[in-house]
Design a protein around this motif. Sequence first.
Motif, PDB file in Angstrom:
ATOM      1  N   GLN A   1       0.815  -1.222   0.000  1.00 33.24           N
ATOM      2  CA  GLN A   1       0.000   0.000   0.000  1.00 33.24           C
ATOM      3  C   GLN A   1       0.843   1.265   0.000  1.00 33.24           C
ATOM      4  O   GLN A   1       0.348   2.358  -0.257  1.00 33.24           O
ATOM      5  CB  GLN A   1      -0.965   0.011   1.183  1.00 33.24           C
TER       6      GLN A   1
ATOM      7  N   VAL B   1     -10.147   8.317  -9.372  1.00 32.05           N
ATOM      8  CA  VAL B   1     -10.913   8.049  -8.147  1.00 32.05           C
ATOM      9  C   VAL B   1     -12.308   7.538  -8.489  1.00 32.05           C
ATOM     10  O   VAL B   1     -12.825   6.619  -7.846  1.00 32.05           O
ATOM     11  CB  VAL B   1     -10.981   9.305  -7.264  1.00 32.05           C
TER      12      VAL B   1
ATOM     13  N   GLY C   1     -11.717   5.464  -3.405  1.00 31.92           N
ATOM     14  CA  GLY C   1     -10.604   5.888  -2.572  1.00 31.92           C
ATOM     15  C   GLY C   1     -10.628   7.359  -2.235  1.00 31.92           C
ATOM     16  O   GLY C   1     -11.636   8.062  -2.421  1.00 31.92           O
ATOM     17  N   THR C   2      -9.497   7.850  -1.757  1.00 29.77           N
ATOM     18  CA  THR C   2      -9.365   9.225  -1.297  1.00 29.77           C
ATOM     19  C   THR C   2      -8.087   9.834  -1.863  1.00 29.77           C
ATOM     20  O   THR C   2      -7.263   9.130  -2.452  1.00 29.77           O
ATOM     21  CB  THR C   2      -9.308   9.288   0.237  1.00 29.77           C
TER      22      THR C   2
ATOM     23  N   LEU D   1      -5.126   7.413  -2.978  1.00 28.56           N
ATOM     24  CA  LEU D   1      -5.155   6.161  -2.224  1.00 28.56           C
ATOM     25  C   LEU D   1      -6.429   5.413  -2.582  1.00 28.56           C
ATOM     26  O   LEU D   1      -7.529   5.807  -2.161  1.00 28.56           O
ATOM     27  CB  LEU D   1      -5.107   6.440  -0.714  1.00 28.56           C
ATOM     28  N   THR D   2      -6.314   4.348  -3.381  1.00 27.92           N
ATOM     29  CA  THR D   2      -7.482   3.564  -3.769  1.00 27.92           C
ATOM     30  C   THR D   2      -7.342   2.147  -3.227  1.00 27.92           C
ATOM     31  O   THR D   2      -6.239   1.709  -2.893  1.00 27.92           O
ATOM     32  CB  THR D   2      -7.648   3.498  -5.296  1.00 27.92           C
ATOM     33  N   PRO D   3      -8.445   1.403  -3.146  1.00 27.62           N
ATOM     34  CA  PRO D   3      -8.355   0.012  -2.696  1.00 27.62           C
ATOM     35  C   PRO D   3      -7.550  -0.873  -3.629  1.00 27.62           C
ATOM     36  O   PRO D   3      -7.131  -1.966  -3.243  1.00 27.62           O
ATOM     37  CB  PRO D   3      -9.826  -0.440  -2.654  1.00 27.62           C
TER      38      PRO D   3
ATOM     39  N   THR E   1      -1.980   2.590  -5.003  1.00 26.01           N
ATOM     40  CA  THR E   1      -1.670   3.977  -4.662  1.00 26.01           C
ATOM     41  C   THR E   1      -0.924   4.638  -5.822  1.00 26.01           C
ATOM     42  O   THR E   1      -0.047   4.029  -6.426  1.00 26.01           O
ATOM     43  CB  THR E   1      -0.810   4.025  -3.382  1.00 26.01           C
TER      44      THR E   1
ATOM     45  N   TYR F   1      -1.126   3.723   6.058  1.00 26.96           N
ATOM     46  CA  TYR F   1      -2.159   3.563   5.047  1.00 26.96           C
ATOM     47  C   TYR F   1      -2.884   2.238   5.291  1.00 26.96           C
ATOM     48  O   TYR F   1      -2.284   1.261   5.739  1.00 26.96           O
ATOM     49  CB  TYR F   1      -1.569   3.510   3.630  1.00 26.96           C
TER      50      TYR F   1
ATOM     51  N   LEU G   1      -4.409  -2.745   1.079  1.00 27.84           N
ATOM     52  CA  LEU G   1      -5.137  -2.729  -0.178  1.00 27.84           C
ATOM     53  C   LEU G   1      -6.143  -3.874  -0.237  1.00 27.84           C
ATOM     54  O   LEU G   1      -5.913  -4.957   0.296  1.00 27.84           O
ATOM     55  CB  LEU G   1      -4.167  -2.852  -1.347  1.00 27.84           C
TER      56      LEU G   1
END
Length: 298
Positions: free
Chosen positions: A36, A57, A62-63, A85-87, A90, A164, A167
């Motif tokens: 991650q 996104v 994610g954020t 930051l996505t599932p 990154t 973080y 994932l």
Amino acid sequence: MKRFAMLFAAALIGAAPSMPSIAREAPAAGYAVGAQYDTTHVYVAPEDFDRFVASFVATFGGTTSKQGVFQVTPTPSQTLSQLILTPAGTVSVFGFKTPIPSPFGQERTGYLVRDLDAAVAAAMKHGATRLVTSFPDPIGRDALVQWPGGVNMQLYWHTATPHYAALATVPENRVYLTPDAADAFVKSWLGFSRGRIVSDEKATPGAAIGQPGKTYRRIRITSGYGRMVVIVSDGQLPWPYARDTTGYAVTDLGATLARANAAGAEVLVPAQADGDRQTAIVRFPGGYIAEIHSGAAR
């Protein structure tokens, strides 16, 4: 300057306690911190920056960190910078407002390490060349290295420990090489990463890389730095193959492609079967090209 660095760190990764000094001897997993914390580097024009971030996104969820303008190279430059930051992985996004100093922009990934000096020394021991010696940035230190075959990566270390979430799916670093360099690269990467080969398929159907009627070698590797697939071919690849440096795993490829299309991305290679997977290649606003797949992880 120290206050600025800490403020930037808080904006990018959230306030965290200082990282203690870590022993120079690498742990069993090498110097990796976790998948991650490994980022794909995406360079887009400043005018495309917000469109790319919004599209990525919308596709993966994610954020994001707070966007800012920083100097992230050892020589004078200014770039928009933001972390996604996505599932599924990154991404570090850069939109340079000044000319990009060489060799920045040619590195595919940034890997967080526990000890930068020791990690760089280990990389050199296992066949890497330093492209840029270690230098400070607003939140830590960085170096650029090149592996056999011309595979460029950034290694970095944070002054403040990032935290973080793990994932949901681990992306693949997709490395395209010819037989001239593949074995040397794999040997070097395994030695440095302390990874292992998951599979080494000598004759994979070439349709998956735009070469129907041919075969290629596909080597899948896992390590503390995440997943990697080494694609070994004659190099005679049609566009956009080999422009995809990262492959993102999702649970529903059709739904993901629909979200990508609605968010302004273009499907360059429609979903197709590739062994136990379905794969596609997508170009996001700003030009970033990615492989997306669903199916069994191996």
